[in-house]
Enzyme design. Structure first.
Site, PDB file in Angstrom:
ATOM      1  N   LYS A  13       0.835  -1.209   0.000  1.00  0.00           N
ATOM      2  CA  LYS A  13       0.000   0.000   0.000  1.00  0.00           C
ATOM      3  C   LYS A  13       0.871   1.262   0.000  1.00  0.00           C
ATOM      4  O   LYS A  13       0.686   2.164  -0.805  1.00  0.00           O
ATOM      5  CB  LYS A  13      -0.926   0.027   1.235  1.00  0.00           C
ATOM      6  CG  LYS A  13      -1.895  -1.127   1.319  1.00  0.00           C
ATOM      7  CD  LYS A  13      -2.812  -1.017   2.524  1.00  0.00           C
ATOM      8  CE  LYS A  13      -2.105  -1.065   3.867  1.00  0.00           C
ATOM      9  NZ  LYS A  13      -1.366  -2.328   4.143  1.00  0.00           N
ATOM     10  N   ARG A  88      -9.874   1.149   8.922  1.00  0.00           N
ATOM     11  CA  ARG A  88      -9.334  -0.187   9.153  1.00  0.00           C
ATOM     12  C   ARG A  88     -10.341  -1.106   9.832  1.00  0.00           C
ATOM     13  O   ARG A  88     -10.014  -2.224  10.189  1.00  0.00           O
ATOM     14  CB  ARG A  88      -8.133  -0.055  10.055  1.00  0.00           C
ATOM     15  CG  ARG A  88      -7.066  -1.051   9.710  1.00  0.00           C
ATOM     16  CD  ARG A  88      -5.791  -0.372   9.888  1.00  0.00           C
ATOM     17  NE  ARG A  88      -4.662  -1.205   9.925  1.00  0.00           N
ATOM     18  CZ  ARG A  88      -3.527  -0.847   9.328  1.00  0.00           C
ATOM     19  NH1 ARG A  88      -3.463   0.262   8.650  1.00  0.00           N
ATOM     20  NH2 ARG A  88      -2.491  -1.597   9.450  1.00  0.00           N
ATOM     21  N   ARG A 127      11.681  -5.322   5.188  1.00  0.00           N
ATOM     22  CA  ARG A 127      11.550  -3.865   4.983  1.00  0.00           C
ATOM     23  C   ARG A 127      12.521  -3.099   5.878  1.00  0.00           C
ATOM     24  O   ARG A 127      12.700  -3.415   7.045  1.00  0.00           O
ATOM     25  CB  ARG A 127      10.118  -3.431   5.304  1.00  0.00           C
ATOM     26  CG  ARG A 127       9.966  -1.907   5.279  1.00  0.00           C
ATOM     27  CD  ARG A 127       8.534  -1.435   5.386  1.00  0.00           C
ATOM     28  NE  ARG A 127       7.750  -2.185   6.325  1.00  0.00           N
ATOM     29  CZ  ARG A 127       6.430  -2.272   6.260  1.00  0.00           C
ATOM     30  NH1 ARG A 127       5.757  -1.657   5.329  1.00  0.00           N
ATOM     31  NH2 ARG A 127       5.762  -2.974   7.160  1.00  0.00           N
ATOM     32  N   ARG A 160      11.287  -1.303  11.332  1.00  0.00           N
ATOM     33  CA  ARG A 160      10.161  -0.911  12.192  1.00  0.00           C
ATOM     34  C   ARG A 160      10.022  -1.906  13.328  1.00  0.00           C
ATOM     35  O   ARG A 160      10.171  -3.112  13.116  1.00  0.00           O
ATOM     36  CB  ARG A 160       8.871  -0.906  11.361  1.00  0.00           C
ATOM     37  CG  ARG A 160       8.505   0.452  10.829  1.00  0.00           C
ATOM     38  CD  ARG A 160       7.403   0.417   9.812  1.00  0.00           C
ATOM     39  NE  ARG A 160       6.211  -0.316  10.216  1.00  0.00           N
ATOM     40  CZ  ARG A 160       5.122  -0.405   9.461  1.00  0.00           C
ATOM     41  NH1 ARG A 160       5.080   0.180   8.274  1.00  0.00           N
ATOM     42  NH2 ARG A 160       4.076  -1.078   9.869  1.00  0.00           N
ATOM     43  N   ARG A 171      -0.417  -9.220  13.411  1.00  0.00           N
ATOM     44  CA  ARG A 171      -0.930  -8.146  12.541  1.00  0.00           C
ATOM     45  C   ARG A 171      -1.818  -8.721  11.440  1.00  0.00           C
ATOM     46  O   ARG A 171      -2.838  -8.128  11.087  1.00  0.00           O
ATOM     47  CB  ARG A 171       0.235  -7.361  11.931  1.00  0.00           C
ATOM     48  CG  ARG A 171       0.886  -6.421  12.935  1.00  0.00           C
ATOM     49  CD  ARG A 171       2.207  -5.865  12.429  1.00  0.00           C
ATOM     50  NE  ARG A 171       2.079  -5.111  11.208  1.00  0.00           N
ATOM     51  CZ  ARG A 171       3.106  -4.774  10.431  1.00  0.00           C
ATOM     52  NH1 ARG A 171       4.337  -5.139  10.773  1.00  0.00           N
ATOM     53  NH2 ARG A 171       2.916  -4.085   9.343  1.00  0.00           N
TER      54      ARG A 171
HETATM   55  P1  AP5 Z   1       4.884  -1.501   1.850  1.00  0.00           P
HETATM   56  O1  AP5 Z   1       4.525  -0.728   0.623  1.00  0.00           O
HETATM   57  O2  AP5 Z   1       5.590  -0.771   2.950  1.00  0.00           O
HETATM   58  O3  AP5 Z   1       3.584  -2.294   2.377  1.00  0.00           O
HETATM   59  P2  AP5 Z   1       2.304  -1.800   3.186  1.00  0.00           P
HETATM   60  O4  AP5 Z   1       1.107  -2.484   2.597  1.00  0.00           O
HETATM   61  O5  AP5 Z   1       2.263  -0.299   3.252  1.00  0.00           O
HETATM   62  O6  AP5 Z   1       2.650  -2.467   4.558  1.00  0.00           O
HETATM   63  P3  AP5 Z   1       2.560  -1.975   6.082  1.00  0.00           P
HETATM   64  O7  AP5 Z   1       3.199  -3.075   6.881  1.00  0.00           O
HETATM   65  O8  AP5 Z   1       3.113  -0.590   6.252  1.00  0.00           O
HETATM   66  O9  AP5 Z   1       1.038  -1.963   6.295  1.00  0.00           O
HETATM   67  P4  AP5 Z   1       0.310  -2.030   7.628  1.00  0.00           P
HETATM   68  O10 AP5 Z   1      -1.064  -1.811   7.146  1.00  0.00           O
HETATM   69  O11 AP5 Z   1       0.515  -3.215   8.467  1.00  0.00           O
HETATM   70  O12 AP5 Z   1       1.040  -0.920   8.517  1.00  0.00           O
HETATM   71  P5  AP5 Z   1       0.653   0.567   8.919  1.00  0.00           P
HETATM   72  O13 AP5 Z   1       1.898   1.346   8.911  1.00  0.00           O
HETATM   73  O14 AP5 Z   1      -0.531   1.061   8.142  1.00  0.00           O
HETATM   74  O15 AP5 Z   1       5.771  -2.757   1.374  1.00  0.00           O
HETATM   75  C1  AP5 Z   1       6.323  -3.650   2.348  1.00  0.00           C
HETATM   76  C2  AP5 Z   1       7.748  -4.060   1.892  1.00  0.00           C
HETATM   77  O16 AP5 Z   1       7.632  -4.795   0.653  1.00  0.00           O
HETATM   78  C3  AP5 Z   1       8.681  -2.878   1.589  1.00  0.00           C
HETATM   79  O17 AP5 Z   1       9.980  -3.208   2.018  1.00  0.00           O
HETATM   80  C4  AP5 Z   1       8.636  -2.712   0.048  1.00  0.00           C
HETATM   81  O18 AP5 Z   1       9.861  -2.223  -0.455  1.00  0.00           O
HETATM   82  C5  AP5 Z   1       8.381  -4.156  -0.379  1.00  0.00           C
HETATM   83  N1  AP5 Z   1       7.527  -4.214  -1.582  1.00  0.00           N
HETATM   84  C6  AP5 Z   1       6.468  -3.413  -1.925  1.00  0.00           C
HETATM   85  N2  AP5 Z   1       5.945  -3.796  -3.088  1.00  0.00           N
HETATM   86  C7  AP5 Z   1       6.671  -4.879  -3.505  1.00  0.00           C
HETATM   87  C8  AP5 Z   1       6.595  -5.728  -4.674  1.00  0.00           C
HETATM   88  N3  AP5 Z   1       5.665  -5.534  -5.626  1.00  0.00           N
HETATM   89  N4  AP5 Z   1       7.487  -6.747  -4.758  1.00  0.00           N
HETATM   90  C9  AP5 Z   1       8.433  -6.943  -3.782  1.00  0.00           C
HETATM   91  N5  AP5 Z   1       8.561  -6.155  -2.664  1.00  0.00           N
HETATM   92  C10 AP5 Z   1       7.672  -5.147  -2.545  1.00  0.00           C
HETATM   93  O19 AP5 Z   1       0.123   0.354  10.419  1.00  0.00           O
HETATM   94  C11 AP5 Z   1       0.985   0.022  11.480  1.00  0.00           C
HETATM   95  C12 AP5 Z   1       0.198  -0.091  12.781  1.00  0.00           C
HETATM   96  O20 AP5 Z   1      -0.443   1.167  13.091  1.00  0.00           O
HETATM   97  C13 AP5 Z   1      -0.967  -1.091  12.767  1.00  0.00           C
HETATM   98  O21 AP5 Z   1      -0.534  -2.412  13.063  1.00  0.00           O
HETATM   99  C14 AP5 Z   1      -1.876  -0.521  13.860  1.00  0.00           C
HETATM  100  O22 AP5 Z   1      -1.389  -0.843  15.151  1.00  0.00           O
HETATM  101  C15 AP5 Z   1      -1.733   0.978  13.664  1.00  0.00           C
HETATM  102  N6  AP5 Z   1      -2.751   1.529  12.753  1.00  0.00           N
HETATM  103  C16 AP5 Z   1      -2.543   2.032  11.508  1.00  0.00           C
HETATM  104  N7  AP5 Z   1      -3.696   2.464  10.981  1.00  0.00           N
HETATM  105  C17 AP5 Z   1      -4.666   2.237  11.896  1.00  0.00           C
HETATM  106  C18 AP5 Z   1      -6.068   2.442  11.919  1.00  0.00           C
HETATM  107  N8  AP5 Z   1      -6.739   2.995  10.897  1.00  0.00           N
HETATM  108  N9  AP5 Z   1      -6.743   2.066  13.037  1.00  0.00           N
HETATM  109  C19 AP5 Z   1      -6.119   1.533  14.089  1.00  0.00           C
HETATM  110  N10 AP5 Z   1      -4.785   1.295  14.138  1.00  0.00           N
HETATM  111  C20 AP5 Z   1      -4.055   1.644  13.044  1.00  0.00           C
END
Ligand code: AP5
Length: 215
Positions: A13, A88, A127, A160, A171
């Site tokens: 994402k 979410r 990552r 992270r 997660r």
């Molecule tokens: P990346 O693009 O970083 O993936 P992502 O989908 O953004 O993954 P996240 O782990 O950041 O998502 P998340 O939803 O768990 O975390 P968030 O920060 O929102 O890609 C991942 C890796 O793969 C990178 O190294 C990239 O280079 C590589 N990659 C990308 N595309 C690729 C491809 N095509 N091929 C190969 N490699 C590739 O949330 C974190 C925490 O915050 C949550 O757990 C929760 O506690 C809290 N939180 C966030 N939002 C909320 C909410 N709305 N409500 C409540 N709690 C929340």
């Protein structure tokens, strides 16, 4: 354009939203980035969020709803925005509907990144990101030129704290229980498009542009 991205942790994402926001010259609003910044600043929201993030659980809804109310009413999002990580769960989706209604706006597209679970753990645990400028790398799929050093600003890269293997399972469970039902929520409103998120990032990006009919 007002676009929302759905997809499990590690589906890409953040990677895709950044590219799309650059192309469309609109704001990328990432809940995870906002929460990590709040934690780093030790703000009230950050203090409330930290223990939930460290446990792979969702941060309480009021924290996120207040955060997005503040961001979505700012003048620099009037031209459009991309939501990444919010909503979410169904309660947050309903709060977003109300907020958009107040603003006289609606979502143009909801894109769901579809990917087999087997890819996710490797993507997440590999990552690395720059604490200084936020650039994101992967030790295997998108490595920096010099190991552990940011190509953009030369600062050290970090992992992270929630990207450790033992937390990834939790997660993913949280995603299945609370976030996956949003696929049906938006499908019923006929705004959902599915994007296969496997393959090179450029291939995935091309699928996104095609789905949005952007040339
Ligand atoms: P990346 O693009 O970083 O993936 P992502 O989908 O953004 O993954 P996240 O782990 O950041 O998502 P998340 O939803 O768990 O975390 P968030 O920060 O929102 O890609 C991942 C890796 O793969 C990178 O190294 C990239 O280079 C590589 N990659 C990308 N595309 C690729 C491809 N095509 N091929 C190969 N490699 C590739 O949330 C974190 C925490 O915050 C949550 O757990 C929760 O506690 C809290 N939180 C966030 N939002 C909320 C909410 N709305 N409500 C409540 N709690 C929340």
């Amino acid at each position: 354009m007002r676009i929302l991205f759905l997809g499990p942790p590690g589906s890409g994402k953040g990677t895709q939203c950044k590219k799309l926001a650059e192309k469309l010259k609109i704001k990328h609003l990432s809940s995870g980035d906002m929460l990590r910044e709040a934690v780093a600043q030790n703000s009230d929201a950050g203090v409330q969020a930290k223990s939930f993030m460290d446990a792979g659980k969702l941060v309480p809804d009021p924290v996120l709803i207040a955060m997005f109310r503040e961001n979505l009413t700012r003048p620099d999002v009037h031209g459009g925005f991309i939501l990444d990580g919010f909503p979410r769960n169904v309660a947050q989706a309903k709060a977003l509907d109300e907020l958009l209604q107040e603003l006289g706006a609606s979502l143009d597209s909801v894109l769901n990144l579809l990917i087999e679970d087997s890819f996710l753990t490797e993507r997440i645990t590999g990552r690395r990101s720059c604490k200084n400028c936020g650039a994101v790398y992967h030790i295997k799929f998108a490595p920096p030129k010099t190991p552990d050093v940011c190509d953009v600003c030369g600062n050290p890269l970090i992992q992270r704290s929630d990207d450790k293997e033992e937390l990834v399972k939790k997660r993913l469970e949280t995603y299945r229980e609370q976030t996956e039902p949003l696929i049906e929520y938006y499908d019923l409103r006929r705004t959902l498009k599915t994007i296969v998120a496997e393959g090179e990032p450029e291939e995935v990006f091309a699928r996104i542009l095609e789905a949005l009919r952007i040339v």
